[in-house]
Design a protein around this motif. Structure first.
Motif, PDB file in Angstrom:
ATOM      1  N   MET A 184       0.845  -1.225   0.043  1.00  0.00           N
ATOM      2  CA  MET A 184      -0.118   0.047  -0.145  1.00  0.00           C
ATOM      3  C   MET A 184       0.930   1.215   0.104  1.00  0.00           C
ATOM      4  O   MET A 184       0.353   2.198  -0.637  1.00  0.00           O
ATOM      5  CB  MET A 184      -0.932   0.193   1.199  1.00  0.00           C
ATOM      6  N   LEU A 185       2.124   1.288   0.714  1.00  0.00           N
ATOM      7  CA  LEU A 185       2.776   2.248   0.678  1.00  0.00           C
ATOM      8  C   LEU A 185       3.462   2.384  -0.663  1.00  0.00           C
ATOM      9  O   LEU A 185       3.810   3.719  -1.126  1.00  0.00           O
ATOM     10  CB  LEU A 185       4.063   2.102   1.669  1.00  0.00           C
ATOM     11  N   TRP A 186       3.586   1.483  -1.497  1.00  0.00           N
ATOM     12  CA  TRP A 186       3.856   1.563  -3.039  1.00  0.00           C
ATOM     13  C   TRP A 186       2.989   2.450  -3.619  1.00  0.00           C
ATOM     14  O   TRP A 186       3.369   3.241  -4.468  1.00  0.00           O
ATOM     15  CB  TRP A 186       4.223   0.213  -3.536  1.00  0.00           C
ATOM     16  N   TRP A 187       1.790   2.001  -3.747  1.00  0.00           N
ATOM     17  CA  TRP A 187       0.702   2.938  -4.264  1.00  0.00           C
ATOM     18  C   TRP A 187       0.749   4.494  -3.782  1.00  0.00           C
ATOM     19  O   TRP A 187       0.711   5.294  -4.772  1.00  0.00           O
ATOM     20  CB  TRP A 187      -0.556   2.321  -4.016  1.00  0.00           C
TER      21      TRP A 187
ATOM     22  N   THR B 274       3.406   5.956  -5.506  1.00  0.00           N
ATOM     23  CA  THR B 274       3.310   6.089  -7.102  1.00  0.00           C
ATOM     24  C   THR B 274       2.453   7.122  -7.244  1.00  0.00           C
ATOM     25  O   THR B 274       2.643   7.884  -8.304  1.00  0.00           O
ATOM     26  CB  THR B 274       2.578   4.763  -7.595  1.00  0.00           C
ATOM     27  N   PHE B 275       1.388   7.367  -6.556  1.00  0.00           N
ATOM     28  CA  PHE B 275       0.373   8.554  -6.718  1.00  0.00           C
ATOM     29  C   PHE B 275       1.203   9.915  -6.537  1.00  0.00           C
ATOM     30  O   PHE B 275       0.615  10.922  -6.942  1.00  0.00           O
ATOM     31  CB  PHE B 275      -0.788   8.568  -5.973  1.00  0.00           C
ATOM     32  N   PHE B 276       2.193  10.110  -5.174  1.00  0.00           N
ATOM     33  CA  PHE B 276       2.798  10.941  -5.207  1.00  0.00           C
ATOM     34  C   PHE B 276       3.571  11.563  -6.229  1.00  0.00           C
ATOM     35  O   PHE B 276       3.981  12.533  -6.762  1.00  0.00           O
ATOM     36  CB  PHE B 276       3.637  10.790  -3.935  1.00  0.00           C
TER      37      PHE B 276
ATOM     38  N   ALA C 112      -2.260  13.816  -5.589  1.00  0.00           N
ATOM     39  CA  ALA C 112      -2.086  14.051  -4.250  1.00  0.00           C
ATOM     40  C   ALA C 112      -2.735  13.722  -3.262  1.00  0.00           C
ATOM     41  O   ALA C 112      -2.321  13.079  -2.194  1.00  0.00           O
ATOM     42  CB  ALA C 112      -1.409  15.691  -4.026  1.00  0.00           C
ATOM     43  N   GLY C 113      -4.172  13.956  -3.488  1.00  0.00           N
ATOM     44  CA  GLY C 113      -5.040  13.580  -2.523  1.00  0.00           C
ATOM     45  C   GLY C 113      -5.148  12.015  -2.337  1.00  0.00           C
ATOM     46  O   GLY C 113      -5.278  11.521  -0.936  1.00  0.00           O
ATOM     47  N   ILE C 114      -5.166  11.098  -3.224  1.00  0.00           N
ATOM     48  CA  ILE C 114      -4.990   9.933  -3.188  1.00  0.00           C
ATOM     49  C   ILE C 114      -3.790   9.450  -2.460  1.00  0.00           C
ATOM     50  O   ILE C 114      -4.061   8.397  -1.751  1.00  0.00           O
ATOM     51  CB  ILE C 114      -5.160   9.439  -4.576  1.00  0.00           C
ATOM     52  N   ALA C 115      -2.696   9.947  -2.790  1.00  0.00           N
ATOM     53  CA  ALA C 115      -1.366   9.558  -1.979  1.00  0.00           C
ATOM     54  C   ALA C 115      -1.636   9.908  -0.440  1.00  0.00           C
ATOM     55  O   ALA C 115      -0.987   9.119   0.146  1.00  0.00           O
ATOM     56  CB  ALA C 115      -0.331  10.354  -2.723  1.00  0.00           C
ATOM     57  N   GLN C 116      -2.094  10.840  -0.251  1.00  0.00           N
ATOM     58  CA  GLN C 116      -2.188  11.364   1.042  1.00  0.00           C
ATOM     59  C   GLN C 116      -3.187  10.344   1.809  1.00  0.00           C
ATOM     60  O   GLN C 116      -2.766   9.846   3.118  1.00  0.00           O
ATOM     61  CB  GLN C 116      -2.763  12.640   1.325  1.00  0.00           C
ATOM     62  N   VAL C 117      -4.278  10.135   1.166  1.00  0.00           N
ATOM     63  CA  VAL C 117      -5.139   9.145   2.018  1.00  0.00           C
ATOM     64  C   VAL C 117      -4.428   7.488   1.986  1.00  0.00           C
ATOM     65  O   VAL C 117      -4.717   6.758   3.160  1.00  0.00           O
ATOM     66  CB  VAL C 117      -6.619   8.770   1.051  1.00  0.00           C
TER      67      VAL C 117
ATOM     68  N   ILE D 260      -3.646   5.557   5.603  1.00  0.00           N
ATOM     69  CA  ILE D 260      -4.242   4.153   5.692  1.00  0.00           C
ATOM     70  C   ILE D 260      -2.959   3.313   6.189  1.00  0.00           C
ATOM     71  O   ILE D 260      -3.075   2.696   7.004  1.00  0.00           O
ATOM     72  CB  ILE D 260      -5.061   3.671   4.440  1.00  0.00           C
ATOM     73  N   PHE D 261      -1.849   3.340   5.511  1.00  0.00           N
ATOM     74  CA  PHE D 261      -0.567   2.715   5.527  1.00  0.00           C
ATOM     75  C   PHE D 261      -0.406   2.932   7.101  1.00  0.00           C
ATOM     76  O   PHE D 261       0.059   1.916   7.785  1.00  0.00           O
ATOM     77  CB  PHE D 261       0.342   2.918   4.621  1.00  0.00           C
TER      78      PHE D 261
END
Length: 56
Positions: free
Chosen positions: A1-4, A7-9, A28-33, A37-38
């Motif tokens: 999950m950290l990989w995703w 990736t989004f960052f 950026a919003g997806i990466a923050q969420v 979660i991670f």
């Protein structure tokens, strides 16, 4: 999950460089969420491990 999250960052950074504001903010919003979660799952796993009495 950290990989995703990473990736989004990276997608957000690249989109920001090229001037795609909507894509950059969404990524950026997806990466923050995903990062939050991670982080929560990591903390829960550490607490569960401590409760079981295992040493790291």
């Amino acid at each position: 999950m950290l990989w995703w999250a990473l990736t989004f960052f990276v997608i957000a950074i690249v989109a920001a460089v090229f001037g795609f504001g909507g894509i950059a903010s969404a990524s950026a919003g997806i990466a923050q969420v995903l990062f939050v979660i991670f982080l929560v799952l990591f903390i829960v796993a550490m607490i569960a491990r401590a409760v079981r009495g295992r040493t790291p």
